[in-house]
Motif scaffolding. Structure first.
Motif, mmCIF file in Angstrom:
data_model
loop_
_atom_site.group_PDB
_atom_site.id
_atom_site.type_symbol
_atom_site.label_atom_id
_atom_site.label_comp_id
_atom_site.label_asym_id
_atom_site.label_seq_id
_atom_site.Cartn_x
_atom_site.Cartn_y
_atom_site.Cartn_z
ATOM 1 N N SER A 1 0.867 -1.186 0.000
ATOM 2 C CA SER A 1 0.000 0.000 0.000
ATOM 3 C C SER A 1 0.894 1.224 0.000
ATOM 4 C CB SER A 1 -0.920 0.008 1.227
ATOM 5 O OG SER A 1 -1.756 -1.125 1.253
ATOM 6 N N GLY A 2 1.170 1.754 -1.196
ATOM 7 C CA GLY A 2 2.119 2.852 -1.289
ATOM 8 C C GLY A 2 3.499 2.386 -0.883
ATOM 9 N N ASP A 3 4.087 3.037 0.112
ATOM 10 C CA ASP A 3 5.402 2.642 0.609
ATOM 11 C C ASP A 3 5.314 1.724 1.822
ATOM 12 O OD1 ASP A 3 6.686 4.134 -1.327
ATOM 13 O OD2 ASP A 3 6.710 5.950 -0.099
ATOM 14 N N THR A 4 4.109 1.293 2.186
ATOM 15 C CA THR A 4 3.910 0.399 3.328
ATOM 16 C C THR A 4 3.637 -1.015 2.844
ATOM 17 O OG1 THR A 4 3.002 2.201 4.664
ATOM 18 C CG2 THR A 4 2.535 -0.035 5.399
ATOM 19 N N VAL A 5 4.276 -1.981 3.494
ATOM 20 C CA VAL A 5 4.090 -3.388 3.133
ATOM 21 C C VAL A 5 3.710 -4.163 4.387
ATOM 22 C CG1 VAL A 5 5.154 -5.457 2.174
ATOM 23 C CG2 VAL A 5 5.764 -3.208 1.274
ATOM 24 N N HIS A 6 2.658 -4.982 4.280
ATOM 25 C CA HIS A 6 2.211 -5.849 5.368
ATOM 26 C C HIS A 6 2.448 -7.305 4.974
ATOM 27 C CE1 HIS A 6 0.294 -2.399 7.203
ATOM 28 N NE2 HIS A 6 -0.446 -2.199 6.134
ATOM 29 N N PHE A 7 3.106 -8.066 5.845
ATOM 30 C CA PHE A 7 3.269 -9.501 5.677
ATOM 31 C C PHE A 7 2.253 -10.195 6.583
ATOM 32 C CE2 PHE A 7 7.230 -7.827 4.223
ATOM 33 C CZ PHE A 7 7.683 -8.707 3.259
ATOM 34 N N TYR A 8 1.642 -11.282 6.081
ATOM 35 C CA TYR A 8 0.583 -11.964 6.824
ATOM 36 C C TYR A 8 0.958 -13.419 7.080
ATOM 37 C CZ TYR A 8 -2.225 -7.968 5.258
ATOM 38 O OH TYR A 8 -2.700 -6.702 5.004
ATOM 39 N N ASN A 9 0.757 -13.850 8.323
ATOM 40 C CA ASN A 9 0.828 -15.255 8.706
ATOM 41 C C ASN A 9 -0.349 -15.531 9.626
ATOM 42 O OD1 ASN A 9 3.555 -16.135 7.614
ATOM 43 N ND2 ASN A 9 4.183 -14.407 8.899
ATOM 44 N N ALA A 10 -1.428 -16.102 9.073
ATOM 45 C CA ALA A 10 -2.641 -16.339 9.862
ATOM 46 C C ALA A 10 -3.059 -15.038 10.559
ATOM 47 C CB ALA A 10 -2.435 -17.484 10.839
ATOM 48 N N GLU A 11 -3.034 -14.994 11.910
ATOM 49 C CA GLU A 11 -3.485 -13.827 12.650
ATOM 50 C C GLU A 11 -2.416 -12.734 12.753
ATOM 51 O OE1 GLU A 11 -4.918 -15.087 16.456
ATOM 52 O OE2 GLU A 11 -5.923 -16.834 15.622
ATOM 53 N N GLU A 12 -1.203 -13.023 12.335
ATOM 54 C CA GLU A 12 -0.102 -12.072 12.482
ATOM 55 C C GLU A 12 -0.002 -11.148 11.270
ATOM 56 O OE1 GLU A 12 4.504 -12.363 13.833
ATOM 57 O OE2 GLU A 12 3.946 -13.621 12.134
ATOM 58 N N LYS A 13 0.292 -9.870 11.538
ATOM 59 C CA LYS A 13 0.576 -8.904 10.487
ATOM 60 C C LYS A 13 1.847 -8.150 10.843
ATOM 61 C CE LYS A 13 -1.883 -5.049 9.847
ATOM 62 N NZ LYS A 13 -2.969 -4.127 9.403
ATOM 63 N N ILE A 14 2.836 -8.197 9.958
ATOM 64 C CA ILE A 14 4.128 -7.546 10.151
ATOM 65 C C ILE A 14 4.231 -6.402 9.157
ATOM 66 C CG2 ILE A 14 6.627 -7.856 10.094
ATOM 67 C CD1 ILE A 14 6.072 -10.884 10.552
ATOM 68 N N THR A 15 4.550 -5.218 9.643
ATOM 69 C CA THR A 15 4.560 -4.026 8.801
ATOM 70 C C THR A 15 5.979 -3.502 8.619
ATOM 71 O OG1 THR A 15 2.349 -3.423 9.572
ATOM 72 C CG2 THR A 15 3.648 -1.694 8.519
ATOM 73 N N THR A 16 6.302 -3.162 7.379
ATOM 74 C CA THR A 16 7.598 -2.557 7.086
ATOM 75 C C THR A 16 7.431 -1.558 5.942
ATOM 76 O OG1 THR A 16 9.934 -3.023 6.626
ATOM 77 C CG2 THR A 16 8.304 -4.359 5.453
ATOM 78 N N THR A 17 8.561 -0.984 5.490
ATOM 79 C CA THR A 17 8.520 0.090 4.507
ATOM 80 C C THR A 17 9.267 -0.302 3.238
ATOM 81 O OG1 THR A 17 8.415 1.747 6.267
ATOM 82 C CG2 THR A 17 9.064 2.512 4.085
ATOM 83 N N LEU A 18 8.684 0.033 2.113
ATOM 84 C CA LEU A 18 9.269 -0.250 0.804
ATOM 85 C C LEU A 18 10.063 0.968 0.334
ATOM 86 C CD1 LEU A 18 9.296 -2.144 -1.757
ATOM 87 C CD2 LEU A 18 7.311 -0.838 -2.535
ATOM 88 N N SER A 19 11.266 0.740 -0.163
ATOM 89 C CA SER A 19 12.054 1.816 -0.752
ATOM 90 C C SER A 19 12.527 1.390 -2.135
ATOM 91 C CB SER A 19 13.253 2.170 0.132
ATOM 92 O OG SER A 19 14.112 1.059 0.272
#
Length: 413
Positions: A56-74
Protein backbone atom coordinates in the motif's frame (compact mmCIF):
# COMPACT_ATOMS: atom_id res chain seq x y z
CA UNK A 1 1.05 8.95 -11.29
CA UNK A 2 2.24 5.63 -9.88
CA UNK A 3 1.61 3.80 -13.17
CA UNK A 4 3.47 6.54 -15.11
CA UNK A 5 6.40 6.17 -12.70
CA UNK A 6 6.67 2.45 -13.29
CA UNK A 7 6.39 2.96 -17.08
CA UNK A 8 9.38 5.31 -16.87
CA UNK A 9 11.31 2.69 -14.94
CA UNK A 10 10.51 0.14 -17.64
CA UNK A 11 11.91 2.46 -20.34
CA UNK A 12 15.08 2.87 -18.30
CA UNK A 13 15.37 -0.94 -18.08
CA UNK A 14 15.14 -1.18 -21.87
CA UNK A 15 17.74 1.53 -22.37
CA UNK A 16 20.24 0.09 -19.91
CA UNK A 17 19.37 -3.60 -20.04
CA UNK A 18 22.98 -4.61 -20.71
CA UNK A 19 24.03 -3.32 -17.28
CA UNK A 20 20.98 -3.36 -15.01
CA UNK A 21 19.29 -6.53 -16.26
CA UNK A 22 21.79 -8.96 -17.75
CA UNK A 23 19.11 -11.62 -18.32
CA UNK A 24 17.35 -9.20 -20.72
CA UNK A 25 14.05 -9.89 -18.90
CA UNK A 26 12.35 -6.52 -18.78
CA UNK A 27 8.95 -5.33 -17.76
CA UNK A 28 7.29 -4.49 -21.05
CA UNK A 29 3.96 -3.59 -19.45
CA UNK A 30 3.60 -1.16 -16.58
CA UNK A 31 1.87 -2.60 -13.49
CA UNK A 32 0.58 -1.12 -10.28
CA UNK A 33 2.57 -2.68 -7.47
CA UNK A 34 -0.15 -1.90 -4.91
CA UNK A 35 -2.30 -4.82 -3.77
CA UNK A 36 -1.97 -8.39 -2.54
CA UNK A 37 0.89 -10.66 -3.59
CA UNK A 38 1.94 -14.27 -3.10
CA UNK A 39 5.68 -14.35 -2.50
CA UNK A 40 7.83 -17.43 -3.01
CA UNK A 41 11.25 -18.29 -1.64
CA UNK A 42 12.85 -20.79 -4.03
CA UNK A 43 14.67 -23.14 -1.65
CA UNK A 44 15.21 -26.13 -3.98
CA UNK A 45 14.35 -26.98 -7.59
CA UNK A 46 10.54 -27.24 -7.73
CA UNK A 47 10.25 -26.38 -4.01
CA UNK A 48 9.17 -22.98 -2.68
CA UNK A 49 8.11 -21.43 0.61
CA UNK A 50 5.02 -19.30 -0.13
CA UNK A 51 3.83 -16.32 1.90
CA UNK A 52 1.37 -13.42 1.60
CA UNK A 53 2.00 -9.70 1.61
CA UNK A 54 0.24 -6.51 0.60
CA UNK A 55 1.73 -3.30 -0.78
CA UNK A 56 0.00 0.00 0.00
CA UNK A 57 2.12 2.85 -1.29
CA UNK A 58 5.40 2.64 0.61
CA UNK A 59 3.91 0.40 3.33
CA UNK A 60 4.09 -3.39 3.13
CA UNK A 61 2.21 -5.85 5.37
CA UNK A 62 3.27 -9.50 5.68
CA UNK A 63 0.58 -11.96 6.82
CA UNK A 64 0.83 -15.26 8.71
CA UNK A 65 -2.64 -16.34 9.86
CA UNK A 66 -3.49 -13.83 12.65
CA UNK A 67 -0.10 -12.07 12.48
CA UNK A 68 0.58 -8.90 10.49
CA UNK A 69 4.13 -7.55 10.15
CA UNK A 70 4.56 -4.03 8.80
CA UNK A 71 7.60 -2.56 7.09
CA UNK A 72 8.52 0.09 4.51
CA UNK A 73 9.27 -0.25 0.80
CA UNK A 74 12.05 1.82 -0.75
CA UNK A 75 13.35 2.05 -4.32
CA UNK A 76 16.21 3.61 -6.26
CA UNK A 77 16.57 5.28 -9.63
CA UNK A 78 17.61 2.00 -11.27
CA UNK A 79 14.21 0.46 -10.56
CA UNK A 80 15.30 -1.84 -7.76
CA UNK A 81 13.17 -2.13 -4.63
CA UNK A 82 14.32 -2.90 -1.09
CA UNK A 83 12.27 -4.28 1.82
CA UNK A 84 14.08 -4.32 5.15
CA UNK A 85 12.34 -6.53 7.70
CA UNK A 86 11.72 -4.98 11.12
CA UNK A 87 13.93 -6.20 14.01
CA UNK A 88 15.43 -9.18 12.18
CA UNK A 89 18.53 -8.49 10.11
CA UNK A 90 17.19 -9.51 6.70
CA UNK A 91 15.94 -7.83 3.53
CA UNK A 92 14.45 -8.31 0.07
CA UNK A 93 15.87 -6.77 -3.10
CA UNK A 94 13.81 -7.09 -6.28
CA UNK A 95 12.62 -5.53 -9.51
CA UNK A 96 9.53 -5.78 -11.70
CA UNK A 97 9.91 -8.36 -14.48
CA UNK A 98 7.02 -9.23 -16.81
CA UNK A 99 4.14 -8.63 -14.37
CA UNK A 100 6.01 -10.31 -11.49
CA UNK A 101 8.55 -9.38 -8.84
CA UNK A 102 11.93 -11.08 -9.00
CA UNK A 103 14.95 -10.81 -6.76
CA UNK A 104 16.32 -12.33 -3.56
CA UNK A 105 15.99 -12.44 0.21
CA UNK A 106 19.15 -12.16 2.31
CA UNK A 107 19.28 -13.18 5.96
CA UNK A 108 22.37 -11.49 7.40
CA UNK A 109 21.66 -12.98 10.84
CA UNK A 110 22.72 -16.35 9.43
CA UNK A 111 25.65 -15.14 7.32
CA UNK A 112 26.59 -12.37 4.93
CA UNK A 113 26.09 -14.70 1.96
CA UNK A 114 22.84 -16.44 3.01
CA UNK A 115 20.57 -15.70 0.05
CA UNK A 116 17.42 -17.28 -1.42
CA UNK A 117 15.81 -16.45 -4.75
CA UNK A 118 12.51 -14.60 -4.41
CA UNK A 119 9.57 -14.06 -6.75
CA UNK A 120 5.99 -12.85 -6.35
CA UNK A 121 2.75 -12.81 -8.34
CA UNK A 122 -0.42 -10.81 -7.79
CA UNK A 123 -3.13 -12.34 -5.55
CA UNK A 124 -6.74 -11.56 -4.67
CA UNK A 125 -6.32 -11.64 -0.87
CA UNK A 126 -4.06 -12.79 2.00
CA UNK A 127 -5.82 -16.12 2.60
CA UNK A 128 -4.43 -18.24 -0.21
CA UNK A 129 -0.76 -19.04 -0.70
CA UNK A 130 -0.72 -22.67 -1.89
CA UNK A 131 -1.98 -24.10 -5.18
CA UNK A 132 -5.12 -26.13 -4.51
CA UNK A 133 -8.37 -25.32 -2.77
CA UNK A 134 -8.84 -25.55 0.97
CA UNK A 135 -10.94 -28.44 2.27
CA UNK A 136 -12.98 -27.12 5.19
CA UNK A 137 -14.45 -30.58 5.80
CA UNK A 138 -11.10 -31.69 7.26
CA UNK A 139 -12.40 -30.92 10.76
CA UNK A 140 -10.57 -33.95 12.17
CA UNK A 141 -7.35 -31.92 11.83
CA UNK A 142 -8.56 -29.61 14.62
CA UNK A 143 -6.92 -30.16 17.98
CA UNK A 144 -3.58 -31.45 19.25
CA UNK A 145 -1.26 -33.92 17.56
CA UNK A 146 1.70 -35.84 18.97
CA UNK A 147 4.53 -34.98 16.58
CA UNK A 148 7.93 -36.60 16.05
CA UNK A 149 10.58 -34.71 14.11
CA UNK A 150 13.42 -36.87 12.73
CA UNK A 151 11.50 -40.00 13.80
CA UNK A 152 13.46 -43.18 14.57
CA UNK A 153 16.80 -41.36 14.63
CA UNK A 154 19.16 -40.22 17.35
CA UNK A 155 18.08 -36.64 16.60
CA UNK A 156 14.37 -37.33 17.18
CA UNK A 157 12.49 -34.76 19.22
CA UNK A 158 8.86 -34.40 20.18
CA UNK A 159 6.44 -31.56 19.61
CA UNK A 160 2.75 -30.75 19.86
CA UNK A 161 1.06 -29.86 16.60
CA UNK A 162 -1.95 -27.56 16.89
CA UNK A 163 -4.12 -27.24 13.78
CA UNK A 164 -7.26 -25.22 13.17
CA UNK A 165 -9.32 -25.75 10.02
CA UNK A 166 -11.11 -22.61 8.80
CA UNK A 167 -13.38 -22.24 5.77
CA UNK A 168 -10.74 -20.20 3.93
CA UNK A 169 -7.46 -21.65 5.29
CA UNK A 170 -5.67 -23.98 7.68
CA UNK A 171 -3.71 -22.40 10.54
CA UNK A 172 -1.62 -23.81 13.35
CA UNK A 173 1.79 -24.11 14.97
CA UNK A 174 4.15 -26.57 16.64
CA UNK A 175 5.18 -26.39 20.30
CA UNK A 176 8.54 -27.84 21.30
CA UNK A 177 10.42 -27.93 24.59
CA UNK A 178 12.38 -24.85 23.47
CA UNK A 179 9.55 -22.69 22.13
CA UNK A 180 7.07 -22.63 19.26
CA UNK A 181 7.15 -22.23 15.47
CA UNK A 182 4.88 -19.18 15.65
CA UNK A 183 2.04 -18.45 13.22
CA UNK A 184 1.65 -20.97 10.40
CA UNK A 185 -0.83 -20.61 7.56
CA UNK A 186 -1.76 -22.94 4.74
CA UNK A 187 -4.27 -25.34 3.31
CA UNK A 188 -5.53 -28.90 3.52
CA UNK A 189 -6.46 -30.74 0.34
CA UNK A 190 -8.00 -34.14 -0.29
CA UNK A 191 -4.95 -36.04 0.92
CA UNK A 192 -2.35 -33.44 1.98
CA UNK A 193 -1.51 -30.66 4.42
CA UNK A 194 0.62 -27.60 3.67
CA UNK A 195 1.69 -24.88 6.14
CA UNK A 196 4.24 -22.10 5.86
CA UNK A 197 5.40 -18.88 7.47
CA UNK A 198 7.74 -15.99 6.80
CA UNK A 199 8.45 -13.42 9.52
CA UNK A 200 11.84 -12.02 8.53
CA UNK A 201 13.74 -14.72 10.42
CA UNK A 202 11.74 -17.94 10.07
CA UNK A 203 11.15 -19.20 6.54
CA UNK A 204 9.30 -22.47 7.17
CA UNK A 205 7.45 -25.00 5.04
CA UNK A 206 5.61 -28.04 6.38
CA UNK A 207 4.22 -30.64 3.99
CA UNK A 208 2.45 -33.88 4.92
CA UNK A 209 0.36 -36.64 3.43
CA UNK A 210 -2.85 -37.43 5.33
CA UNK A 211 -3.08 -41.20 5.75
CA UNK A 212 -6.24 -41.99 7.69
CA UNK A 213 -5.45 -40.37 11.07
CA UNK A 214 -1.68 -40.19 10.55
CA UNK A 215 0.38 -37.35 9.06
CA UNK A 216 3.70 -38.07 7.35
CA UNK A 217 5.76 -35.32 5.77
CA UNK A 218 8.82 -33.09 5.53
CA UNK A 219 9.74 -29.84 7.31
CA UNK A 220 11.91 -27.29 5.48
CA UNK A 221 13.67 -24.35 7.15
CA UNK A 222 15.04 -22.01 4.50
CA UNK A 223 17.39 -23.69 2.06
CA UNK A 224 19.70 -25.06 4.76
CA UNK A 225 17.64 -27.62 6.69
CA UNK A 226 15.00 -30.28 6.12
CA UNK A 227 13.67 -33.09 8.28
CA UNK A 228 10.98 -35.76 8.18
CA UNK A 229 8.07 -35.55 10.61
CA UNK A 230 5.09 -37.68 11.60
CA UNK A 231 2.02 -36.97 13.73
CA UNK A 232 -0.77 -38.87 15.47
CA UNK A 233 -3.92 -37.29 16.88
CA UNK A 234 -3.44 -37.13 20.66
CA UNK A 235 -5.14 -34.36 22.65
CA UNK A 236 -3.61 -35.63 25.91
CA UNK A 237 0.04 -35.56 24.80
CA UNK A 238 2.29 -33.15 26.74
CA UNK A 239 5.92 -32.04 26.75
CA UNK A 240 8.36 -31.73 29.64
CA UNK A 241 7.56 -29.08 32.24
CA UNK A 242 9.38 -25.92 31.02
CA UNK A 243 10.21 -25.10 34.65
CA UNK A 244 12.18 -28.36 35.02
CA UNK A 245 14.59 -28.22 32.06
CA UNK A 246 17.17 -25.62 33.18
CA UNK A 247 18.22 -25.87 36.82
CA UNK A 248 20.29 -23.97 39.37
CA UNK A 249 23.87 -24.81 40.41
CA UNK A 250 23.88 -23.97 44.11
CA UNK A 251 27.67 -24.00 44.17
CA UNK A 252 27.83 -20.80 42.11
CA UNK A 253 26.41 -17.45 43.27
CA UNK A 254 23.76 -15.70 41.18
CA UNK A 255 25.81 -12.85 39.76
CA UNK A 256 26.88 -11.30 36.47
CA UNK A 257 28.38 -8.13 35.02
CA UNK A 258 27.91 -7.01 31.40
CA UNK A 259 27.95 -3.71 29.48
CA UNK A 260 24.70 -2.10 28.38
CA UNK A 261 24.04 -0.59 24.97
CA UNK A 262 25.89 2.59 26.06
CA UNK A 263 28.96 0.55 27.13
CA UNK A 264 28.19 1.22 30.80
CA UNK A 265 28.77 -1.86 32.93
CA UNK A 266 25.82 -3.22 34.87
CA UNK A 267 26.21 -5.77 37.64
CA UNK A 268 23.91 -8.04 39.57
CA UNK A 269 23.38 -8.10 42.57
CA UNK A 270 22.60 -4.41 42.30
CA UNK A 271 21.45 -1.91 44.94
CA UNK A 272 18.91 -0.60 42.43
CA UNK A 273 17.13 -3.95 42.71
CA UNK A 274 17.17 -4.16 46.50
CA UNK A 275 13.82 -5.43 47.84
CA UNK A 276 12.47 -5.78 44.29
CA UNK A 277 11.23 -8.64 42.13
CA UNK A 278 13.58 -9.21 39.19
CA UNK A 279 12.99 -11.03 35.90
CA UNK A 280 16.09 -11.86 33.85
CA UNK A 281 15.61 -12.63 30.17
CA UNK A 282 18.22 -14.61 28.22
CA UNK A 283 17.52 -13.69 24.60
CA UNK A 284 18.87 -12.78 21.16
CA UNK A 285 17.58 -10.21 18.69
CA UNK A 286 17.74 -12.90 15.97
CA UNK A 287 15.23 -15.13 17.82
CA UNK A 288 11.49 -14.80 16.95
CA UNK A 289 10.40 -16.47 20.21
CA UNK A 290 12.56 -13.92 22.05
CA UNK A 291 10.74 -11.13 20.25
CA UNK A 292 7.38 -12.57 21.34
CA UNK A 293 8.63 -12.92 24.91
CA UNK A 294 9.95 -9.34 24.94
CA UNK A 295 6.54 -8.09 23.80
CA UNK A 296 5.03 -9.93 26.77
CA UNK A 297 7.58 -8.74 29.34
CA UNK A 298 7.44 -5.15 28.09
CA UNK A 299 3.73 -5.17 28.86
CA UNK A 300 4.28 -6.92 32.20
CA UNK A 301 6.99 -4.43 33.19
CA UNK A 302 4.83 -1.44 32.33
CA UNK A 303 2.01 -2.95 34.38
CA UNK A 304 4.01 -3.68 37.55
CA UNK A 305 7.08 -1.42 37.54
CA UNK A 306 5.49 1.01 39.99
CA UNK A 307 4.98 -1.89 42.40
CA UNK A 308 8.65 -2.91 42.31
CA UNK A 309 9.14 -5.14 39.27
CA UNK A 310 12.44 -4.93 37.40
CA UNK A 311 13.34 -6.67 34.11
CA UNK A 312 16.83 -7.10 32.64
CA UNK A 313 17.54 -8.64 29.23
CA UNK A 314 20.86 -10.46 28.74
CA UNK A 315 21.46 -10.63 25.00
CA UNK A 316 23.57 -13.15 23.08
CA UNK A 317 24.09 -12.02 19.50
CA UNK A 318 25.22 -13.41 16.14
CA UNK A 319 28.18 -11.06 15.68
CA UNK A 320 31.64 -10.60 17.12
CA UNK A 321 31.35 -6.82 16.75
CA UNK A 322 30.13 -4.98 19.83
CA UNK A 323 28.74 -2.16 17.66
CA UNK A 324 26.76 -4.59 15.49
CA UNK A 325 25.40 -6.29 18.60
CA UNK A 326 24.25 -2.93 19.94
CA UNK A 327 22.66 -2.02 16.60
CA UNK A 328 20.64 -5.25 16.51
CA UNK A 329 19.55 -4.96 20.14
CA UNK A 330 18.54 -1.31 19.76
CA UNK A 331 16.46 -2.29 16.72
CA UNK A 332 14.55 -4.79 18.88
CA UNK A 333 14.32 -2.49 21.90
CA UNK A 334 13.12 0.54 19.95
CA UNK A 335 10.67 -1.44 17.83
CA UNK A 336 8.96 -2.76 20.97
CA UNK A 337 9.44 0.37 23.14
CA UNK A 338 11.02 -1.82 25.82
CA UNK A 339 12.02 0.54 28.64
CA UNK A 340 14.32 -1.65 30.73
CA UNK A 341 18.07 -2.50 30.54
CA UNK A 342 19.43 -4.64 27.69
CA UNK A 343 22.95 -5.92 28.33
CA UNK A 344 25.44 -7.30 25.78
CA UNK A 345 26.30 -10.67 27.33
CA UNK A 346 27.97 -12.64 24.54
CA UNK A 347 27.52 -14.58 21.33
CA UNK A 348 24.53 -16.72 20.36
CA UNK A 349 25.59 -19.98 21.96
CA UNK A 350 23.88 -21.88 24.76
CA UNK A 351 27.32 -23.07 25.81
CA UNK A 352 28.43 -19.45 26.15
CA UNK A 353 25.35 -18.72 28.28
CA UNK A 354 26.42 -21.46 30.70
CA UNK A 355 30.00 -20.16 30.71
CA UNK A 356 28.98 -16.56 31.43
CA UNK A 357 26.21 -17.57 33.86
CA UNK A 358 27.76 -20.56 35.69
CA UNK A 359 24.89 -20.70 38.19
CA UNK A 360 22.71 -22.21 35.40
CA UNK A 361 22.76 -25.88 34.37
CA UNK A 362 21.49 -27.22 31.03
CA UNK A 363 20.52 -24.03 29.24
CA UNK A 364 18.41 -25.52 26.45
CA UNK A 365 16.72 -22.56 24.82
CA UNK A 366 16.68 -18.98 23.70
CA UNK A 367 14.77 -17.53 25.48
CA UNK A 368 15.31 -18.72 29.05
CA UNK A 369 13.79 -16.70 31.89
CA UNK A 370 14.80 -16.38 35.55
CA UNK A 371 12.42 -15.15 38.27
CA UNK A 372 14.06 -13.73 41.41
CA UNK A 373 12.17 -12.71 44.55
CA UNK A 374 12.73 -9.68 46.80
CA UNK A 375 15.21 -11.61 48.94
CA UNK A 376 17.37 -12.33 45.86
CA UNK A 377 16.42 -16.01 45.63
CA UNK A 378 15.71 -17.66 42.30
CA UNK A 379 12.16 -18.97 42.44
CA UNK A 380 11.67 -20.21 38.88
CA UNK A 381 13.64 -20.84 35.68
CA UNK A 382 11.54 -21.17 32.52
CA UNK A 383 12.85 -22.63 29.24
CA UNK A 384 11.44 -21.38 25.93
CA UNK A 385 8.32 -19.33 25.39
CA UNK A 386 4.85 -20.14 24.07
CA UNK A 387 3.87 -17.10 22.04
CA UNK A 388 0.46 -15.83 20.94
CA UNK A 389 0.45 -18.21 17.98
CA UNK A 390 -0.05 -21.11 20.44
CA UNK A 391 -3.50 -19.90 21.50
CA UNK A 392 -4.58 -21.40 24.82
CA UNK A 393 -0.99 -22.26 25.82
CA UNK A 394 -0.04 -18.59 25.63
CA UNK A 395 -3.20 -17.55 27.46
CA UNK A 396 -2.46 -20.00 30.30
CA UNK A 397 1.18 -18.86 30.53
CA UNK A 398 0.14 -15.20 30.58
CA UNK A 399 -2.44 -15.69 33.33
CA UNK A 400 -0.16 -17.85 35.50
CA UNK A 401 2.81 -15.49 35.11
CA UNK A 402 0.78 -12.44 36.06
CA UNK A 403 -0.52 -14.21 39.16
CA UNK A 404 2.96 -15.45 40.10
CA UNK A 405 4.56 -12.00 39.71
CA UNK A 406 1.76 -10.44 41.78
CA UNK A 407 2.37 -13.01 44.52
CA UNK A 408 6.11 -12.19 44.54
CA UNK A 409 5.36 -8.47 44.71
CA UNK A 410 3.01 -9.05 47.65
CA UNK A 411 5.58 -11.02 49.68
CA UNK A 412 7.09 -9.38 52.77
CA UNK A 413 10.77 -9.75 53.61
Amino acid sequence: MRTIYFLCICLLFIQFSCTTNPTNEVNSTAIDIDGFWIGSLHIYPNKTIPFNFKVSGDTVHFYNAEEKITTTLSHNSSGFFTLKMPVFNSQFSFQIVNQTLKGSWKNFAKSDDYEIKFSAVKAKDSNNRFIGSNSPNKSFLNGNWEVSFAPDSEDEFKAIGIFNQHPEMLSGTFLTETGDYRYLQGVSTKDSLFLSCFDGSHAFLFEAKIKDTVLEGVFYSGNHYSENWTALKNNSFSLSDPYSITTLDDANPVSFSFPDTDSIWFSYPNEKFSDKVVIIQIIGSWCPNCLDETVFFTSLYNKYKNRGLEVVALTYEKSDSFKKKVDRIMSLKNHLSADYPFLIAGNSSKKEVEETLPFLVNVASFPTTIYIDKAGEIRRIYSGFYGPGTGKYHEIFSKETNLFVESLLDEKI
